[in-house]
Design a protein around this motif. Structure first.
Motif, PDB file in Angstrom:
ATOM      1  N   VAL A  82      95.286  28.711  66.872  1.00  0.00           N
ATOM      2  CA  VAL A  82      94.800  29.409  68.055  1.00  0.00           C
ATOM      3  C   VAL A  82      93.615  30.300  67.713  1.00  0.00           C
ATOM      4  CG1 VAL A  82      95.412  30.959  69.947  1.00  0.00           C
ATOM      5  CG2 VAL A  82      97.132  29.403  69.009  1.00  0.00           C
ATOM      6  N   PHE A  83      92.570  30.178  68.527  1.00  0.00           N
ATOM      7  CA  PHE A  83      91.407  31.053  68.435  1.00  0.00           C
ATOM      8  C   PHE A  83      91.379  31.906  69.700  1.00  0.00           C
ATOM      9  CE2 PHE A  83      90.512  27.790  65.455  1.00  0.00           C
ATOM     10  CZ  PHE A  83      89.637  28.318  64.508  1.00  0.00           C
ATOM     11  N   ALA A  84      91.409  33.215  69.509  1.00  0.00           N
ATOM     12  CA  ALA A  84      91.382  34.148  70.633  1.00  0.00           C
ATOM     13  C   ALA A  84      89.963  34.650  70.820  1.00  0.00           C
ATOM     14  CB  ALA A  84      92.326  35.322  70.377  1.00  0.00           C
ATOM     15  N   GLY A  85      89.364  34.316  71.967  1.00  0.00           N
ATOM     16  CA  GLY A  85      88.024  34.795  72.277  1.00  0.00           C
ATOM     17  C   GLY A  85      88.096  36.154  72.940  1.00  0.00           C
ATOM     18  N   ILE A  86      87.525  37.163  72.296  1.00  0.00           N
ATOM     19  CA  ILE A  86      87.634  38.548  72.771  1.00  0.00           C
ATOM     20  C   ILE A  86      86.282  39.236  72.632  1.00  0.00           C
ATOM     21  CG2 ILE A  86      88.751  40.796  72.389  1.00  0.00           C
ATOM     22  CD1 ILE A  86      91.146  39.331  71.245  1.00  0.00           C
ATOM     23  N   ARG A  87      85.952  40.076  73.613  1.00  0.00           N
ATOM     24  CA  ARG A  87      84.734  40.889  73.531  1.00  0.00           C
ATOM     25  C   ARG A  87      84.957  42.099  72.637  1.00  0.00           C
ATOM     26  NH1 ARG A  87      82.981  42.787  79.315  1.00  0.00           N
ATOM     27  NH2 ARG A  87      85.200  43.288  79.381  1.00  0.00           N
ATOM     28  N   ASP A  88      83.872  42.581  72.055  1.00  0.00           N
ATOM     29  CA  ASP A  88      83.854  43.876  71.364  1.00  0.00           C
ATOM     30  C   ASP A  88      85.003  44.013  70.364  1.00  0.00           C
ATOM     31  OD1 ASP A  88      82.883  46.373  70.757  1.00  0.00           O
ATOM     32  OD2 ASP A  88      83.836  47.390  72.453  1.00  0.00           O
ATOM     33  N   ILE A  89      85.115  43.051  69.464  1.00  0.00           N
ATOM     34  CA  ILE A  89      86.237  43.057  68.521  1.00  0.00           C
ATOM     35  C   ILE A  89      86.070  44.090  67.403  1.00  0.00           C
ATOM     36  CG2 ILE A  89      86.856  40.675  68.976  1.00  0.00           C
ATOM     37  CD1 ILE A  89      85.389  39.858  66.438  1.00  0.00           C
ATOM     38  N   HIS A  90      84.899  44.709  67.324  1.00  0.00           N
ATOM     39  CA  HIS A  90      84.705  45.771  66.340  1.00  0.00           C
ATOM     40  C   HIS A  90      84.677  47.144  67.011  1.00  0.00           C
ATOM     41  CE1 HIS A  90      84.007  42.696  63.383  1.00  0.00           C
ATOM     42  NE2 HIS A  90      83.009  42.192  64.091  1.00  0.00           N
ATOM     43  N   GLY A  91      84.976  47.177  68.288  1.00  0.00           N
ATOM     44  CA  GLY A  91      84.999  48.420  69.055  1.00  0.00           C
ATOM     45  C   GLY A  91      86.329  48.612  69.749  1.00  0.00           C
ATOM     46  N   ARG A  92      86.295  48.584  71.100  1.00  0.00           N
ATOM     47  CA  ARG A  92      87.507  48.907  71.862  1.00  0.00           C
ATOM     48  C   ARG A  92      88.637  47.903  71.670  1.00  0.00           C
ATOM     49  NH1 ARG A  92      86.751  47.376  78.219  1.00  0.00           N
ATOM     50  NH2 ARG A  92      85.890  45.288  77.944  1.00  0.00           N
ATOM     51  N   ASN A  93      88.310  46.668  71.269  1.00  0.00           N
ATOM     52  CA  ASN A  93      89.355  45.660  71.083  1.00  0.00           C
ATOM     53  C   ASN A  93      89.680  45.402  69.618  1.00  0.00           C
ATOM     54  OD1 ASN A  93      89.885  45.065  73.848  1.00  0.00           O
ATOM     55  ND2 ASN A  93      87.982  43.886  73.929  1.00  0.00           N
ATOM     56  N   GLU A  94      89.312  46.335  68.763  1.00  0.00           N
ATOM     57  CA  GLU A  94      89.573  46.148  67.331  1.00  0.00           C
ATOM     58  C   GLU A  94      91.072  46.086  67.040  1.00  0.00           C
ATOM     59  OE1 GLU A  94      88.137  47.871  62.989  1.00  0.00           O
ATOM     60  OE2 GLU A  94      87.672  48.983  64.817  1.00  0.00           O
ATOM     61  N   LYS A  95      91.872  46.914  67.724  1.00  0.00           N
ATOM     62  CA  LYS A  95      93.320  46.887  67.504  1.00  0.00           C
ATOM     63  C   LYS A  95      93.921  45.555  67.939  1.00  0.00           C
ATOM     64  CE  LYS A  95      97.626  49.432  68.215  1.00  0.00           C
ATOM     65  NZ  LYS A  95      98.421  48.184  68.368  1.00  0.00           N
ATOM     66  N   ALA A  96      93.436  45.035  69.069  1.00  0.00           N
ATOM     67  CA  ALA A  96      93.924  43.734  69.523  1.00  0.00           C
ATOM     68  C   ALA A  96      93.618  42.666  68.472  1.00  0.00           C
ATOM     69  CB  ALA A  96      93.293  43.364  70.855  1.00  0.00           C
ATOM     70  N   LYS A  97      92.429  42.742  67.881  1.00  0.00           N
ATOM     71  CA  LYS A  97      92.065  41.802  66.827  1.00  0.00           C
ATOM     72  C   LYS A  97      93.016  41.920  65.643  1.00  0.00           C
ATOM     73  CE  LYS A  97      88.520  40.741  63.393  1.00  0.00           C
ATOM     74  NZ  LYS A  97      87.221  41.124  62.796  1.00  0.00           N
ATOM     75  N   THR A  98      93.286  43.148  65.222  1.00  0.00           N
ATOM     76  CA  THR A  98      94.176  43.375  64.078  1.00  0.00           C
ATOM     77  C   THR A  98      95.573  42.842  64.355  1.00  0.00           C
ATOM     78  OG1 THR A  98      92.923  45.341  63.442  1.00  0.00           O
ATOM     79  CG2 THR A  98      95.163  45.122  62.564  1.00  0.00           C
ATOM     80  N   ASP A  99      96.087  43.143  65.553  1.00  0.00           N
ATOM     81  CA  ASP A  99      97.445  42.723  65.907  1.00  0.00           C
ATOM     82  C   ASP A  99      97.558  41.203  65.987  1.00  0.00           C
ATOM     83  OD1 ASP A  99      98.089  45.379  66.035  1.00  0.00           O
ATOM     84  OD2 ASP A  99      98.029  45.497  68.222  1.00  0.00           O
ATOM     85  N   LEU A 100      96.579  40.563  66.608  1.00  0.00           N
ATOM     86  CA  LEU A 100      96.630  39.111  66.744  1.00  0.00           C
ATOM     87  C   LEU A 100      96.452  38.414  65.396  1.00  0.00           C
ATOM     88  CD1 LEU A 100      94.598  38.683  70.047  1.00  0.00           C
ATOM     89  CD2 LEU A 100      96.957  37.953  69.684  1.00  0.00           C
ATOM     90  N   THR A 101      95.570  38.952  64.578  1.00  0.00           N
ATOM     91  CA  THR A 101      95.354  38.373  63.248  1.00  0.00           C
ATOM     92  C   THR A 101      96.636  38.393  62.436  1.00  0.00           C
ATOM     93  OG1 THR A 101      93.020  39.052  63.269  1.00  0.00           O
ATOM     94  CG2 THR A 101      94.000  38.535  61.128  1.00  0.00           C
TER      95      THR A 101
END
Length: 271
Positions: free
Chosen positions: A28-47
């Motif tokens: 699964v590839f999750a396409g998300i905006r601003d993964i180094h800003g406001r969505n950084e936690k979402a990136k960490t959790d999903l990873t």
């Protein structure tokens, strides 16, 4: 197992579906905006859950192109695109400027156009794949004060129908999942317009929506997982996820619309 791209996957249906598919062994590839800003936690959790997170802003064609290129470089193929990214503008249509109307369509409708435009050359080349759009029953039955959202989803449904027939000769499917209103972050992030001179009716609408018993968002996630895992060629054009009374009404409407579409195409010689 499939290689799946899900847009708008930081929260809501996108996030839940990404997690569910990853747990079932899909890449699964999750396409998300601003993964180094406001969505950084979402990136960490999903990873941490085995989901590969990539930067993707569906309002930017270059971002969509880069995301598909990055995905293919890593995975080597792409099987399913889930166009989930979306937002909602709530209020009387008159209250919104043309620029705001454009913003609503830019994410909900043109976002899918951009991502699919980037993905389709590769899906056609491999002779397989599926585009799954997240629509809404509002596209079928429009309620007051949800006109912009409904219009954007109706446009998305029309595009899905066109893609379905245009892409079938290439072995690529295009389908849509029409969901009722379920509690997700889309409501928390809604854009509301000034209600005057519609204050009384708008207030009653908001109160009515707030009084409804919320459904379980897992129903939508389960339906999306089922669509991803349905064998090629067996996915229905439209899948409805809604409480029983709404489900039955929309299903009847869809069945009638499908019959009319077949009759129209036959009469005009379209195969």
């Amino acid at each position: 197992m499939s290689v799946v791209l899900i847009t708008g996957a930081s929260t809501g249906f996108g996030r839940a579906t990404a997690e569910a598919l990853a747990s079932r062994g899909h890449q699964v590839f999750a396409g998300i905006r601003d993964i180094h800003g406001r969505n950084e936690k979402a990136k960490t959790d999903l990873t941490a859950l085995g989901v590969r997170v990539i930067e993707l802003d569906v309002t930017d064609q270059q971002s969509a192109d880069r995301a598909i290129t990055e995905l293919l470089a890593e995975a080597g193929r792409l099987d399913i695109v889930v166009n989930n990214a979306g937002g909602i503008f709530v209020g009387p249509v008159e209250a919104f400027t043309a620029e705001q109307v454009q913003q609503q369509f830019d994410v909900n409708t043109l976002g899918a156009v951009r991502v699919n435009r980037a993905a389709l050359p590769h899906l056609r080349a491999q002779g397989s794949g599926a585009l799954i759009q997240i629509g809404s029953i509002a596209a079928r039955v429009t309620t007051p004060f949800a006109g912009l959202y409904a219009a954007s989803k109706a446009a998305l449904a029309a595009l899905t129908e066109a893609w379905h027939d245009e892409l079938a000769p290439f072995g690529v499917e295009s389908v849509i999942l029409d969901a009722a209103s379920y509690p997700t972050n889309i409501g928390n992030n809604a854009t509301f317009a000034q209600a005057e001179p519609y204050a009384e009716a708008f207030g009653a609408y908001v109160a009515g929506v707030s009084a409804q018993t919320p459904g379980d968002p897992a129903e939508v996630t389960d339906a999306l997982v089922a669509l991803v895992e349905t064998p090629a060629g067996q996915r229905p054009r439209r899948t409805v996820v809604a409480p029983a009374p709404q489900f039955e009404a929309i299903t009847v409407l869809n069945r009638t619309a499908a019959e009319v579409a077949v009759a129209f195409k036959t009469a005009t010689g379209i195969k």
